[in-house]
Design a protein around this motif. Sequence first.
Motif, PDB file in Angstrom:
ATOM      1  N   TRP A 176       0.841  -1.208   0.000  1.00  0.00           N
ATOM      2  CA  TRP A 176       0.000   0.000   0.000  1.00  0.00           C
ATOM      3  C   TRP A 176       0.872   1.253   0.000  1.00  0.00           C
ATOM      4  CZ3 TRP A 176      -5.231   1.227  -0.033  1.00  0.00           C
ATOM      5  CH2 TRP A 176      -5.564   2.515   0.361  1.00  0.00           C
ATOM      6  N   ASN A 177       1.883   1.281   0.827  1.00  0.00           N
ATOM      7  CA  ASN A 177       2.733   2.469   0.922  1.00  0.00           C
ATOM      8  C   ASN A 177       3.463   2.738  -0.386  1.00  0.00           C
ATOM      9  OD1 ASN A 177       1.922   2.670   3.557  1.00  0.00           O
ATOM     10  ND2 ASN A 177       3.830   1.931   4.437  1.00  0.00           N
ATOM     11  N   HIS A 216      -6.609   1.019   5.993  1.00  0.00           N
ATOM     12  CA  HIS A 216      -5.631   1.649   5.109  1.00  0.00           C
ATOM     13  C   HIS A 216      -6.034   3.089   4.785  1.00  0.00           C
ATOM     14  CE1 HIS A 216      -2.895  -1.612   4.390  1.00  0.00           C
ATOM     15  NE2 HIS A 216      -3.861  -2.446   4.014  1.00  0.00           N
ATOM     16  N   ARG A 236      -3.334   4.264  16.596  1.00  0.00           N
ATOM     17  CA  ARG A 236      -2.300   4.929  15.807  1.00  0.00           C
ATOM     18  C   ARG A 236      -1.001   5.045  16.598  1.00  0.00           C
ATOM     19  NH1 ARG A 236      -3.877   7.551  11.221  1.00  0.00           N
ATOM     20  NH2 ARG A 236      -2.045   8.882  11.351  1.00  0.00           N
ATOM     21  N   GLN A 243       2.015   4.464   7.964  1.00  0.00           N
ATOM     22  CA  GLN A 243       0.973   4.251   6.967  1.00  0.00           C
ATOM     23  C   GLN A 243       0.899   5.468   6.053  1.00  0.00           C
ATOM     24  OE1 GLN A 243      -1.130   1.450   6.653  1.00  0.00           O
ATOM     25  NE2 GLN A 243      -1.641   2.412   4.725  1.00  0.00           N
ATOM     26  N   ASP A 245      -0.782   7.966   3.592  1.00  0.00           N
ATOM     27  CA  ASP A 245      -2.167   8.422   3.588  1.00  0.00           C
ATOM     28  C   ASP A 245      -2.579   8.845   2.190  1.00  0.00           C
ATOM     29  OD1 ASP A 245      -4.649   9.204   4.306  1.00  0.00           O
ATOM     30  OD2 ASP A 245      -4.022  10.633   5.845  1.00  0.00           O
TER      31      ASP A 245
END
Length: 616
Positions: A176-177, A216, A236, A243, A245
């Motif tokens: 994802w990152n 996510h 968090r 993560q 954004d």
Amino acid sequence: EPEFIKSTVILHSGWHSKAETKQHDRKAIRRYIIEVLNLRIVSPDSYQFPPYNFFLFVVLRMTKSASSTESEVQVGSMPLSLDKELLASKSAKVAALIQENSNADLYYLLHDIPVDSETFDLVARFCHGCAVQMSTENIVPLICLSFYLGMDENHCNNNLLSKAVTFFEQTVLPSWNEIIKALRSSEKSLQQTMQIGLFDACLQAMIAKASDNPRHLGEPIVSTDKGDDRPNAKRRLFALDWQEDLTTLSLQLYEPIIYTMKQHEIPPTYISASIYRYAKKWIFHCNNGRETMSIYKRKSQRNVIETLEKLLPHGRELLPCTLLFEMLRCAINLEASSVCRNGFEIRIGKQLDQAKVKDLLILPRGYAKEVQYDIECIRRILKVFYSNYDSSDASGFITVAELMEEFLAEVACDMDLMIDSFISLAEMSMAAAIGTKRNSDGIYRVIDIYFEKHAYLTEKEKEQVCKVLDFRKMSPEACEHAAKNERLPVRAVVQVLFMAQLQMRETLARTAYDDDKSEKEEKEEDEVRMEMEKMSIKVKELEKDCREMKQEITNGCIRQRVNKGKVSLWSEMKRKFGCMTSMGDFHCPAKKKKGHPKCGIHHNSWVSHLDDNACQ
């Protein structure tokens, strides 16, 4: 220093002495290197240099080659030299151009695609057989450029495009990152990224990951008891990995991503939280003041807030009411479209019972020094609340009525609040209390505060304000206070006294009526009680007689007749049941006909026979 730069260029160009270089060549080299490296002369003695490795590469590309295949290619505002034969060996597009015309000029080869010098540097290194350092930040522009030049396997084995796509699939898409980082680097070549399918590949990977783990997109925003609207801080705080954004992406990328996630039914609470954080990053934090904002920036932020309103899901409690009011104020200040403002008003109206007093302090667009409140906006929000409230519990109506009274008390202290605005707000507050069985004490308190802060009002203006107040719904305590209140107009005091007198009369009449009613009810209860007692006695007598009769029937037939003057038990029972007629009276035809024509049986003997059978 300039002399060092010039001497370095001469050294790498094959010129071994300054004497071999003409004066105009020196000036051209100096002007050229400053233009290529984009050196900005801040002062005669200071320069701003790009990284050393790129500087060295550009100097090497500027070397004066004896080869006739050397050609210049414009990359942005920079003309860079490259061997046409080397580029044609890897690029199908360049090979086709050279095949058509061996002397083809490649200067405008890249005019159809936005390319930066770093990406072209990687292509040049690959053509010269050097190692290409691929990363998440440069992979998307590199794929776009290699696809544009036709550097695929059909033209040459182990070409750049296949290597770049393999790196993209193995390194970028699984994370994802890395996807977010790659998309950020593609903003300059966004059109090419979408055309060749890189964006769709990233989007599908993101949808799959968000479906498995919606966090996510970020944590949902919850409203705490203290009034703070924040994500889950504990989760968090203990997160192991950073993560990336979605809010770091441009609006051109963020809009299709969120739109597709809505279609794939990602939980709306996560989508709503992401949309608010995007507005907070790109609008709230960037808005330093309405007067100093440039026209371009204002237009850009207006486009952002209108787009976010379209993306924001419709639903109750997806975002706290305070945050929706914040977005509405932003839309009003940026002069967004009426569709955008109405969208926020509808979402607020559906959960108005969760709002706070400070949320309703909305200033209209284009307000002047005298602060007034957007009354029509509040009126529309109230209308939405009452038209969408479908709960059987009336607590929501009571909460909104209390909210309007508190809001009116807050604005009543404003010295700049005009009388017409106050009356409109008071009327809305009274309308909100309809059907809640609330008294008018709250409105009376607000009017008293307004008169105290606006002592300059005339008697006629005060009477106009007091028309909003319903004196019939005031409590005795409020009437007593109003009768002694010197700030009220005389006519209002007279009405209060009159209503107090009417209330007293109604109270006395109600008390007298209740007393009479209670006496009458007690009398009726006594009569009913007596009748019940009589009935109970009769029932007991009947039960006793029935027991005696049952005992006689059980013991056998009563054959002997009762002496003269003594009434039999059977006759007594017939008397109590009202059956005093003799047995023969029920057979009137038998009296007229004394005997049976055939058998000759006499009537008296037949009756005696029946009596004997009954006794038996």
